[in-house]
Design an enzyme around this catalytic site. Sequence first.
Site, PDB file in Angstrom:
ATOM      1  N   SER A  81       0.705  -0.807  -0.229  1.00  0.00           N
ATOM      2  CA  SER A  81       0.086   0.228  -0.117  1.00  0.00           C
ATOM      3  C   SER A  81       0.822   0.801  -0.207  1.00  0.00           C
ATOM      4  CB  SER A  81      -0.876  -0.461   1.358  1.00  0.00           C
ATOM      5  OG  SER A  81      -1.921   0.662   1.008  1.00  0.00           O
ATOM      6  N   TYR A 118     -10.314 -14.666  -9.189  1.00  0.00           N
ATOM      7  CA  TYR A 118     -10.618 -13.083  -9.363  1.00  0.00           C
ATOM      8  C   TYR A 118      -9.764 -12.262 -10.339  1.00  0.00           C
ATOM      9  CZ  TYR A 118     -16.064 -13.788  -8.264  1.00  0.00           C
ATOM     10  OH  TYR A 118     -17.131 -14.365  -7.853  1.00  0.00           O
ATOM     11  N   LYS A 143     -20.453  31.808 -15.624  1.00  0.00           N
ATOM     12  CA  LYS A 143     -20.571  30.891 -17.007  1.00  0.00           C
ATOM     13  C   LYS A 143     -19.194  30.418 -16.600  1.00  0.00           C
ATOM     14  CE  LYS A 143     -22.829  34.350 -19.980  1.00  0.00           C
ATOM     15  NZ  LYS A 143     -22.362  35.397 -20.549  1.00  0.00           N
ATOM     16  N   CYS A 175       2.070   6.451  -6.882  1.00  0.00           N
ATOM     17  CA  CYS A 175       1.857   7.506  -7.412  1.00  0.00           C
ATOM     18  C   CYS A 175       2.282   8.578  -7.000  1.00  0.00           C
ATOM     19  CB  CYS A 175       0.146   8.116  -7.993  1.00  0.00           C
ATOM     20  SG  CYS A 175      -0.767   6.343  -8.387  1.00  0.00           S
ATOM     21  N   TYR A 180     -20.018  28.979  -8.136  1.00  0.00           N
ATOM     22  CA  TYR A 180     -18.971  30.005  -8.129  1.00  0.00           C
ATOM     23  C   TYR A 180     -19.053  30.934  -7.216  1.00  0.00           C
ATOM     24  CZ  TYR A 180     -18.696  34.601  -9.658  1.00  0.00           C
ATOM     25  OH  TYR A 180     -18.113  36.343  -9.736  1.00  0.00           O
TER      26      TYR A 180
HETATM   27  P1  FAD Z   1       0.638  -2.705  -8.175  1.00  0.00           P
HETATM   28  O1  FAD Z   1      -0.238  -1.179  -7.527  1.00  0.00           O
HETATM   29  O2  FAD Z   1       1.384  -2.134  -9.485  1.00  0.00           O
HETATM   30  O3  FAD Z   1       0.675  -3.083  -6.813  1.00  0.00           O
HETATM   31  C1  FAD Z   1       0.812  -4.356  -8.146  1.00  0.00           C
HETATM   32  C2  FAD Z   1       1.618  -5.931  -6.423  1.00  0.00           C
HETATM   33  O4  FAD Z   1       2.021  -6.419  -6.740  1.00  0.00           O
HETATM   34  C3  FAD Z   1       3.050  -5.076  -6.536  1.00  0.00           C
HETATM   35  O5  FAD Z   1       3.881  -4.565  -5.459  1.00  0.00           O
HETATM   36  C4  FAD Z   1       4.398  -6.206  -7.235  1.00  0.00           C
HETATM   37  O6  FAD Z   1       5.586  -6.404  -6.269  1.00  0.00           O
HETATM   38  C5  FAD Z   1       2.943  -7.391  -6.476  1.00  0.00           C
HETATM   39  N1  FAD Z   1       3.304  -8.710  -7.059  1.00  0.00           N
HETATM   40  C6  FAD Z   1       3.553  -8.961  -8.450  1.00  0.00           C
HETATM   41  N2  FAD Z   1       2.963 -10.226  -8.721  1.00  0.00           N
HETATM   42  C7  FAD Z   1       3.599 -10.767  -7.334  1.00  0.00           C
HETATM   43  C8  FAD Z   1       3.518 -12.159  -7.366  1.00  0.00           C
HETATM   44  N3  FAD Z   1       3.786 -12.995  -7.987  1.00  0.00           N
HETATM   45  N4  FAD Z   1       3.958 -12.479  -5.548  1.00  0.00           N
HETATM   46  C9  FAD Z   1       3.362 -11.370  -4.962  1.00  0.00           C
HETATM   47  N5  FAD Z   1       3.444  -9.684  -5.113  1.00  0.00           N
HETATM   48  C10 FAD Z   1       3.236  -9.904  -6.356  1.00  0.00           C
HETATM   49  N6  FAD Z   1      -2.102   5.828 -12.003  1.00  0.00           N
HETATM   50  C11 FAD Z   1      -2.681   6.971 -11.948  1.00  0.00           C
HETATM   51  O7  FAD Z   1      -4.485   7.058 -11.477  1.00  0.00           O
HETATM   52  N7  FAD Z   1      -2.828   8.231 -10.814  1.00  0.00           N
HETATM   53  C12 FAD Z   1      -0.902   8.570 -11.501  1.00  0.00           C
HETATM   54  O8  FAD Z   1      -0.851   9.743 -10.428  1.00  0.00           O
HETATM   55  C13 FAD Z   1      -0.297   7.213 -11.088  1.00  0.00           C
HETATM   56  N8  FAD Z   1       0.931   7.369 -11.148  1.00  0.00           N
HETATM   57  C14 FAD Z   1       1.390   6.609 -11.334  1.00  0.00           C
HETATM   58  C15 FAD Z   1       3.406   6.982 -10.988  1.00  0.00           C
HETATM   59  C16 FAD Z   1       4.406   5.996 -11.288  1.00  0.00           C
HETATM   60  C17 FAD Z   1       5.559   6.116 -10.903  1.00  0.00           C
HETATM   61  C18 FAD Z   1       3.763   4.657 -10.911  1.00  0.00           C
HETATM   62  C19 FAD Z   1       5.054   3.429 -10.996  1.00  0.00           C
HETATM   63  C20 FAD Z   1       2.968   4.389 -10.826  1.00  0.00           C
HETATM   64  C21 FAD Z   1       1.364   5.159 -11.450  1.00  0.00           C
HETATM   65  N9  FAD Z   1      -0.320   5.092 -11.389  1.00  0.00           N
HETATM   66  C22 FAD Z   1      -0.884   6.329 -11.343  1.00  0.00           C
HETATM   67  C23 FAD Z   1      -0.273   4.142 -12.198  1.00  0.00           C
HETATM   68  C24 FAD Z   1      -1.039   3.485 -10.912  1.00  0.00           C
HETATM   69  O9  FAD Z   1       0.296   3.467  -9.302  1.00  0.00           O
HETATM   70  C25 FAD Z   1      -1.546   1.938 -10.754  1.00  0.00           C
HETATM   71  O10 FAD Z   1      -2.655   2.358 -11.761  1.00  0.00           O
HETATM   72  C26 FAD Z   1      -1.990   1.194  -9.621  1.00  0.00           C
HETATM   73  O11 FAD Z   1      -0.835   0.810  -8.672  1.00  0.00           O
HETATM   74  C27 FAD Z   1      -2.149  -0.044 -10.479  1.00  0.00           C
HETATM   75  O12 FAD Z   1      -2.776  -1.201  -9.045  1.00  0.00           O
HETATM   76  P2  FAD Z   1      -2.107  -2.229  -8.944  1.00  0.00           P
HETATM   77  O13 FAD Z   1      -2.763  -2.989  -7.786  1.00  0.00           O
HETATM   78  O14 FAD Z   1      -2.580  -3.112 -10.084  1.00  0.00           O
HETATM   79  O15 FAD Z   1      -0.467  -2.862  -8.882  1.00  0.00           O
END
Ligand code: FAD
Length: 814
Positions: free
Chosen positions: A38, A277, A432, A42, A424
Site C-alpha cells: 500500500s 478474480y 459562466k 503515484c 461560483y
Molecule cells: P500495483 O499497484 O503495481 O501493485 C501490484 C503489486 O503486486 C506490486 O507491488 C508487485 O510487487 C506485486 N506482485 C506482482 N506479482 C506478484 C507475485 N507473483 N507475488 C507477490 N506479489 C506480486 N495512476 C494514476 O491513476 N495516477 C497517477 O498519478 C499515477 N502515477 C503513477 C506513478 C508511478 C511512478 C507508477 C509506477 C504508477 C502510477 N500510477 C498512477 C499507476 C497506478 O499506480 C497503478 O495503476 C496502480 O497502482 C495499479 O494497481 P495494481 O494493484 O494493479 O498494481
Amino acid sequence: MKILIVGGVAGGASAAARARRLDEKAEIILFERGEHISFANCGLPYHIGDIIEEREKLLVTTPEIMNEKFAIDVRVRNEVLSVDRNKKTVQVRNLATGEEYRESYDYLILSPGASAVRPPIIGIDLPGIYTLRNLEDTDRIKSAIAGKKSAVVVGGGYIGLEMAESLRHAGMNVTLVELAEQVMGPADPEMAAMLHTEIRMSGVDLKLGQSVTSFEKAEQQLRVILSSGSRISADVVIMAIGVRPENKLAKEAGIELGVTGGIKVNRHMQTSDKAVYAVGDAVEVTDLMTGKPALIPLAGPANRQGRIAVDNIFGLEREYRDTQGSAVCKVFDLTFAMTGLSEKQAKKHAIRYDKVYVHPSNHASYYPGATSISMKMIYDPDTGRVLGAQAVGMAGVEKRIDVMAVAIRAGMNVYDLEEMELCYAPPYGSAKDPVNYAGFVAANILRGHGRHFHVADIAGLRPDQKLLDVRTREEVLAGAIPGSLNIPLHEIRARLAELDPQKEYMVYCQAGLRGYLAYRILTQRGFKASNLDGGYKTYCMINQNASYDKANMTDDAGGEGDAVKEDAASAVMVVKKLDVCGLQCPGPIAQLRAAVEAIEKGQAVEIVSTDAGFAADVPAWCRSTGNECVGVEKIAGGKFKATVKKVGKVSCTPLTSCHKQMTNVIFSNDLDKAMAALIIANGAAAAGYKTTLFFTFWGLSILRRQPDKPLSKGVMETMFGMMLPKDINGLKLSKMNMGGMGTMMMHKVMDSKHVTPLHELLKQAVANGVKLVACSMSMDVMGIEQSELIDGVEIAGVAKYIEELSNSSAGLFI
Ligand code: FAD
C-alpha cells in the site's frame, strides 16, 4: 472462507480491506513480493526530486497496521510462484528465507499490476539505467542521482513527465526523449503542444520524434545514442516508455488472457476460472467510449475493481462499468487532464464526432491571478452527447475535467452542460463556468446559431472564402494567420462596405468569442460567415508555432542558461516594470506596447504575466515591431517574465497584414491624378496592404454620383455642385485638357491600349478592400451630401485620417 490476494498495493490492498469489512471471520492472506504494501506509487516521482521530502509519507499503510486494524495476514517478500487451479492452491516463495510453501484458497484475487517495459536495446543492462515502479526503485534512483548533474528520461508519458519535473527540481540538467511527435500519448497533439512549450520553458531539453538506439558506457557517465545520431552524456537514465500487464501467473495457470495481453475478466472482475478474480493494471478492461478491449493502467480503476471483486465474492452483485480513462498530470506549472474519447481515438474507431475549443479563465478575470484554461470537447454531432474532454492550464483544470467525466458517465449532452449549475465565487470560478461555456459553444452550433470551421479547414479554403481577423491591431502584431484581412470587431459595422457579399468570411479572433460576435453581425447583415473554433489560440496550438527561444531560457540548474541570463541582464537597462498578471490577451501585449512607446531607445521594459500564450506572443511582437526580446523566462508561481528592449520606434514592418497599411489623401479631381491614385491603391491592396483613400475637397468628385432625388441646396452649394464633375466620368486631364479635347483623346488612347477605365478602377478598389473615406469637413464646405456619394463610402474627419496614418507605413498626398 479463505481468500488469498496476490499483490499488496492499489487493487490488492483495497480488496483485502474490503473483504475484512464484509466478513469478520474470513481468513485473508495478502502476498506481496516487495518490501512494502500500500505505498503511494503515484507519489514516487515526487520523492525522487524531494518535492515530497519524507519517504514515510509514501507509506499509506504498513503490514503491521493492516494486521492490527484489519486482522489481515500480510506477507511481504513473499512471491506467489504458481497457481494450481484444480487443487485451489498457490505455491509461494519466502524471498527472505528462500523457503517455499503451499497455501490453499476458496477464492484467489490477482492484483499483480504491470511491469515497466525494458526494451532490448544495446546496453540496456548497463549500470545507471533505471525504471520506476516501487519504493525500492525509488531508493535506487535517489541514491544514483545524489551529487549528479545530468539525466536522460526516455518516454514522455505521465511517469516520464513527472520524472523530468522531479529531476529538474533536484537541480539536474534533464533531456526528455520521446519517440512520438508529442508527449502524453493519449492526448490529442495540439493539447500536448502546450505542454511542449512548458517543458522547454522549464529547462528540459525535449527531443520529440526520436528514439534511443543504444546505450554506451562513457567513463563515469552513460552515453545515450538517439535515432537522429545525437549522443547525449548523462549520469543516469530513467526508462519510462510504458508498462505491460503482469500476466505470467494467470497465463501459466491456464487463465484466459485478452487480445491486449491483459487478464480477461467479466464485469464482476471474475476470470475464466470462477474461483479466481483479477483486478488492476493486470486486467484487460473495456474502454467505455469505444467499447473495445483496452489496457488503461490507472490507480482509480484498480482500487474500485478491488472492491467490486470482493463484493462479488461475498454475493453482493456488483459490476465494473468500464474505464473511461480520466487522468490528470502535473507538467511543471501546467496541469493536463482528460476524460473519455480523444479525437485521435474517435478517428481510429470511426466514431462520428465534432469538437469545440474554448479558452476561458479559471476564475473571474477581475479577481487577481486569473489564468486561462484551454479546453477541447468532443461530442456527438447528431445527439450532442458529450464524448470526451481534455484541458490544459495552470489552475482549475482537473475540476472541469472531473465535471466532464461525470457528464460523460451520466450520458449528458451539450445542452445539459449549458444548464449545469456549478459553484461560483470570483476566486474560484465564473458565473459562466468553462464547462457551461463549452456547452454554449457546442449547443449554438447544433442549434444553428453559429457555424464554425476548424483549423484544418484553413489549408483548403476556396477562392470565395476569405479569412477575416477581428482582433485588435496589438494582437495581430503578435502573429496572425497568413492571408487574413484584419478588421477589429469594433470597426466591423462601420466597414461592412469593404466586404464582398459574394465571399464567405472565415472569421477568427483570439479565443473564439469575438469571432462569434462578428459572425452574428455579418450573418445578420446578409454576409456568409463561419467562425474559427477556438480562434487564433487554437490555431497556434495546432500549428505548434508558439515561438520559443532556447537562448532565452532560464536554467535554474546551472549550465548555459545562467550565462545567457547574466549577459543579457548586464546589457539591459530596465526602466519600467509591469505586472499584468491575470490579464488575458490582448491585455498584456497592449500594455507592453504602451510601455515600450513611452521609453527611450536602448531602455527596456520588464513585464510579468500569468498568460501562458504571452511567452510565445512577446518574441513575435518584438519581431514585427523591430524591438528586441531580451528574454522570456518562467519565474516562481507559474508566471512568465519578459524583458523587451526598445530598438526603434514601434513601427510598421511588412510582417503582418495589418501592419502593411497605406493611407493616401486624394485632394485632386484631375483625371490623370485620380487614375494614378486608384492604380496605386489597387496595387497596394494586391500586395496585401490595408489601404485607405481619404478624399477631400476636389477629390470628392471621384466619389460623386447623381442623387436618387433632387436635393434642395443653398446658392453657394449649388454653385459648387455645378463647378464639380457630376461623377467620376466627368473628370478632366490636369494638363492639355484643351477644352475637353485632350481628355477625350486620352479616353480613346486608353481604350485602344486596354487601360482599365477610371470607374472600373474605382470598382476594383472597392472589391479589393480599399477603404474609401470622404472628408466630412470638405463635404460640409462644398455642400455635398452623402446621397451624392457612391455606396460604401465612410464619412469621417481628420481624427480618422490621423488614426489611419499613424498605423500606416506609407502615405501619399495626391
Ligand atoms: P500495483 O499497484 O503495481 O501493485 C501490484 C503489486 O503486486 C506490486 O507491488 C508487485 O510487487 C506485486 N506482485 C506482482 N506479482 C506478484 C507475485 N507473483 N507475488 C507477490 N506479489 C506480486 N495512476 C494514476 O491513476 N495516477 C497517477 O498519478 C499515477 N502515477 C503513477 C506513478 C508511478 C511512478 C507508477 C509506477 C504508477 C502510477 N500510477 C498512477 C499507476 C497506478 O499506480 C497503478 O495503476 C496502480 O497502482 C495499479 O494497481 P495494481 O494493484 O494493479 O498494481
